[in-house]
Design a protein around this motif. Structure first.
Motif, PDB file in Angstrom:
ATOM      1  N   GLU A 267       5.197  -4.195 -13.303  1.00 52.75           N
ATOM      2  CA  GLU A 267       4.064  -3.285 -13.483  1.00 52.75           C
ATOM      3  C   GLU A 267       2.766  -4.016 -13.133  1.00 52.75           C
ATOM      4  N   GLY A 268       1.635  -3.354 -13.432  1.00 55.39           N
ATOM      5  CA  GLY A 268       0.330  -3.934 -13.104  1.00 55.39           C
ATOM      6  C   GLY A 268       0.172  -5.351 -13.655  1.00 55.39           C
ATOM      7  N   GLY A 269       0.640  -5.563 -14.894  1.00 52.90           N
ATOM      8  CA  GLY A 269       0.522  -6.884 -15.524  1.00 52.90           C
ATOM      9  C   GLY A 269       1.231  -7.939 -14.686  1.00 52.90           C
ATOM     10  N   GLY A 270       2.393  -7.583 -14.145  1.00 53.77           N
ATOM     11  CA  GLY A 270       3.152  -8.522 -13.309  1.00 53.77           C
ATOM     12  C   GLY A 270       2.379  -8.904 -12.053  1.00 53.77           C
ATOM     13  N   VAL A 271       1.701  -7.921 -11.466  1.00 55.55           N
ATOM     14  CA  VAL A 271       0.895  -8.174 -10.255  1.00 55.55           C
ATOM     15  C   VAL A 271      -0.195  -9.208 -10.569  1.00 55.55           C
ATOM     16  N   VAL A 272      -0.888  -8.992 -11.693  1.00 55.20           N
ATOM     17  CA  VAL A 272      -1.985  -9.893 -12.062  1.00 55.20           C
ATOM     18  C   VAL A 272      -1.445 -11.293 -12.371  1.00 55.20           C
ATOM     19  N   VAL A 273      -0.393 -11.353 -13.204  1.00 56.40           N
ATOM     20  CA  VAL A 273       0.160 -12.662 -13.600  1.00 56.40           C
ATOM     21  C   VAL A 273       0.629 -13.432 -12.367  1.00 56.40           C
TER      22      VAL A 273
END
Ligand code: RET
Length: 275
Positions: free
Chosen positions: A221-227
């Motif tokens: 999800e979005g969090g994975g993209v940022v991390v």
């Protein structure tokens, strides 16, 4: 039709903060790399001529990585459209991390040759050692490149290619340890401890790329993209930029131990003027 072999960036919506944080990671990446190119060139004059190539290679790596990261930044920026609440993947453009891998094909051999030069690997072993390291590195990158195409459609395939890619990586790590041991053997007493420390440093930050590779298996999800973009930036800054600073410091100390004075030293006030 969906582009199934694209990265998770193209399948997830981002909040405003996530969108900006992912871009900030890439911006820090290209900004830092570009800024350090002149730094490395400026340092070269202080070294014994035979070591000057070490920071010069860093300057080349900085420009190559900076250009690549700048493009990654632009494509990520353009890969989303704002809907008023969320940033959704745009239908007609795509962000791809595959370009990173292509860039590593050039930068990794440069980082490895830099290590051989700093560690003073003898001329007769140089090409043989370099060839082994580069072949392992390219196999690692190509298999990883294939695997990352599956991160959205088939996580099992991604992990399988990741496991295959780890084999040349392990070989590379062992070979790098051998190079560092040889460097320590010829280094003056006070520089010998550097070798072990550089090895752990290398292992940690190169290993971080492998951890980043696996992020989509746990968080798509979005969090994975940022991390993931942040992990890449940390790995980039430490395995290329700070690594270049460390190797440059190392050859500066080697130069001094071999009786070389830093450039312009004769213009600095000597002890007699200070007294
Ligand atoms: C991959 C695939 C998964 C398994 C492993 C990987 C290792 C990547 C490494 C990348 C290093 C990159 C550097 C770039 C500098 O410009 C390919 C992600 C082990 C070690 C140093």
């Amino acid at each position: 039709m969906e582009a199934v072999h694209a990265n998770i960036e193209n399948f997830t919506s981002l909040t405003d903060v996530q969108y900006q944080l992912a871009l900030v990671a890439l911006m820090i990446g290209y900004g830092a790399h570009f800024a350090f190119a002149p730094f490395f060139l400026g340092n070269a004059i202080h070294l014994r001529p035979q070591y000057r190539i070490v920071p010069m290679i860093s300057a080349v790596v900085m420009i190559a990585a900076g250009l690549s990261l700048f493009r990654e930044f632009s494509t990520l920026k353009e890969a989303y459209v704002f809907t008023g609440t969320l940033w959704l993947p745009a239908a007609d453009t795509m962000h791809s991390n595959a370009f990173r891998y292509a860039n590593w094909m050039i930068t990794i051999p440069l980082l490895l040759v830099q290590l051989l030069l700093a560690m003073g690997i003898r001329r007769d072993e140089f090409m043989g050692t370099f060839a082994k390291l580069v072949i392992a590195a390219e196999l690692m990158i190509i298999t990883g490149l294939i695997g990352q195409f599956y991160e959205h459609a088939n996580v099992g395939m991604m992990l399988l290619w990741g496991a295959i890619s780890t084999l040349p990586f392990v070989y590379l790590v062992i070979a790098v340890k051998g190079v560092l041991d040889k460097g320590a053997a010829r280094a003056p007493e006070d520089l010998k401890p550097w070798s072990g420390k550089i090895f752990l440093y290398f292992l940690f930050f190169w290993g971080l790329y492998a951890v980043a590779y696996m992020v989509p298996a746990f968080a798509d999800e979005g969090g994975g993209v940022v991390v993931r973009q942040w992990m890449y930036t940390v790995a980039d800054v430490f395995s290329k930029l700070v690594y270049g600073v460390i190797l440059t410091r190392y050859v500066l100390r080697l130069s001094a131990s071999e009786g070389h004075e830093p450039a312009l030293a004769s213009l600095l006030p000597g002890e007699e003027t200070l007294a």
